[in-house]
Design a protein around this motif. Structure first.
Motif, mmCIF file in Angstrom:
data_model
loop_
_atom_site.group_PDB
_atom_site.id
_atom_site.type_symbol
_atom_site.label_atom_id
_atom_site.label_comp_id
_atom_site.label_asym_id
_atom_site.label_seq_id
_atom_site.Cartn_x
_atom_site.Cartn_y
_atom_site.Cartn_z
ATOM 1 N N TRP A 65 76.844 -6.197 -133.632
ATOM 2 C CA TRP A 65 77.657 -6.607 -132.589
ATOM 3 C C TRP A 65 76.832 -6.533 -131.055
ATOM 4 N N PRO A 66 76.771 -7.807 -130.610
ATOM 5 C CA PRO A 66 76.119 -7.681 -129.448
ATOM 6 C C PRO A 66 76.950 -6.901 -128.265
ATOM 7 N N ARG A 67 76.189 -6.145 -127.555
ATOM 8 C CA ARG A 67 77.030 -5.448 -126.607
ATOM 9 C C ARG A 67 76.592 -5.670 -125.081
ATOM 10 N N PRO A 68 77.703 -6.062 -123.921
ATOM 11 C CA PRO A 68 77.173 -6.352 -122.825
ATOM 12 C C PRO A 68 76.179 -5.633 -122.060
ATOM 13 N N LEU A 114 87.461 -14.139 -129.587
ATOM 14 C CA LEU A 114 87.259 -14.388 -128.047
ATOM 15 C C LEU A 114 86.245 -13.412 -127.597
ATOM 16 N N SER A 115 86.397 -12.131 -128.005
ATOM 17 C CA SER A 115 85.282 -10.952 -127.269
ATOM 18 C C SER A 115 84.130 -11.618 -127.900
ATOM 19 N N ARG A 116 83.964 -11.702 -129.008
ATOM 20 C CA ARG A 116 82.576 -12.089 -129.679
ATOM 21 C C ARG A 116 81.877 -13.276 -128.990
ATOM 22 N N ILE A 117 82.495 -14.314 -128.713
ATOM 23 C CA ILE A 117 82.117 -15.586 -128.183
ATOM 24 C C ILE A 117 81.861 -15.306 -126.860
ATOM 25 N N ARG A 118 82.557 -14.377 -126.359
ATOM 26 C CA ARG A 118 82.453 -13.967 -124.705
ATOM 27 C C ARG A 118 80.844 -13.469 -124.531
ATOM 28 N N VAL A 119 80.795 -12.558 -125.525
ATOM 29 C CA VAL A 119 79.499 -11.726 -125.373
ATOM 30 C C VAL A 119 78.296 -12.141 -125.796
ATOM 31 N N GLN A 120 78.479 -13.318 -126.907
ATOM 32 C CA GLN A 120 77.412 -13.837 -127.387
ATOM 33 C C GLN A 120 77.144 -15.365 -126.779
ATOM 34 N N GLY A 121 78.230 -15.782 -126.386
ATOM 35 C CA GLY A 121 78.049 -17.333 -125.748
ATOM 36 C C GLY A 121 78.451 -18.231 -126.965
ATOM 37 N N PRO A 122 78.448 -19.576 -126.761
ATOM 38 C CA PRO A 122 79.068 -20.509 -127.598
ATOM 39 C C PRO A 122 78.382 -20.345 -129.060
ATOM 40 N N MET A 123 79.454 -20.567 -130.297
ATOM 41 C CA MET A 123 79.123 -20.083 -131.416
ATOM 42 C C MET A 123 79.738 -21.293 -132.331
ATOM 43 N N SER A 124 78.996 -21.564 -133.477
ATOM 44 C CA SER A 124 79.487 -22.456 -134.522
ATOM 45 C C SER A 124 80.286 -21.811 -135.522
ATOM 46 N N ILE A 125 80.826 -22.627 -136.268
ATOM 47 C CA ILE A 125 81.690 -21.902 -137.481
ATOM 48 C C ILE A 125 80.692 -21.197 -138.259
ATOM 49 N N GLY A 126 79.449 -21.508 -138.506
ATOM 50 C CA GLY A 126 78.473 -20.914 -139.359
ATOM 51 C C GLY A 126 78.225 -19.707 -138.835
ATOM 52 N N GLU A 127 77.842 -19.629 -137.291
ATOM 53 C CA GLU A 127 77.459 -18.471 -136.797
ATOM 54 C C GLU A 127 78.657 -17.336 -136.825
ATOM 55 N N LEU A 128 79.824 -18.026 -136.468
ATOM 56 C CA LEU A 128 81.148 -16.897 -136.581
ATOM 57 C C LEU A 128 81.115 -16.368 -137.880
ATOM 58 N N SER A 129 80.992 -17.245 -138.947
ATOM 59 C CA SER A 129 81.144 -16.824 -140.364
ATOM 60 C C SER A 129 80.059 -15.564 -140.644
#
Length: 151
Positions: A148-151, A41-56
């Motif tokens: 890892w993107p940072r806010p 959830l932290s990653r999706i929050r900072v980066q925005g909506p993500m697909s399975i491929g992007e998460l992988s």
């Protein structure tokens, strides 16, 4: 001969056991979510909506692992599938209002613990420590090729 890097290795080992989680179910006492969900959830929050491929790609995990994690988070009402906001074919995951609420509450619980740990540290010491941790993580991310993107 021990070097300063050996000392960093050992302290990092000790730090990794203090994840503010207890050992039952990957959750700390009074935790609202499992550690894997917190990170996801932290990653999706900072980066925005993500697909399975992007998460992988972001986590360096196979799609089956992420399918299990996202399915669990969806069952818990933390994330939902949406069409790609940019018009792509893959559906993406975004946080639900409940996911945002629980993520914020979980983060505040961890910050409260950190405040207890560092109660006698000066603001300058805390800022310096945060800077060193950021630099350390940036170095690891550069080697692994997964910043890892940072806010």
């Amino acid at each position: 001969m021990e070097t300063p890097t050996h000392e960093v290795e050992y302290e990092q080992l000790l730090l990794s056991r203090h994840t503010f989680l207890n050992q039952r179910g990957g959750r700390r006492k009074n935790s609202l979510m499992e550690r894997s969900a917190y990170i996801l959830l932290s990653r999706i929050r900072v980066q925005g909506p993500m697909s399975i491929g992007e998460l992988s790609e972001a986590f360096g995990l196979d799609a089956s692992t992420l399918n299990r994690q996202t399915a669990a988070a969806m069952r818990a009402g933390l994330i939902e599938r949406i069409p790609d906001p940019e018009g792509g074919m893959a559906r993406k995951f975004r946080l639900t209002d409940e996911g945002l609420r629980l993520l914020d509450a979980e983060r505040e619980g961890i910050v409260d613990i950190l405040d207890q740990v560092m109660h006698d540290w000066s603001d300058d010491d805390i800022a310096a420590f945060a800077g060193y941790l950021r630099r350390f993580n940036n170095g690891i991310e550069a080697i692994g090729g997964r910043p890892w993107p940072r806010p």
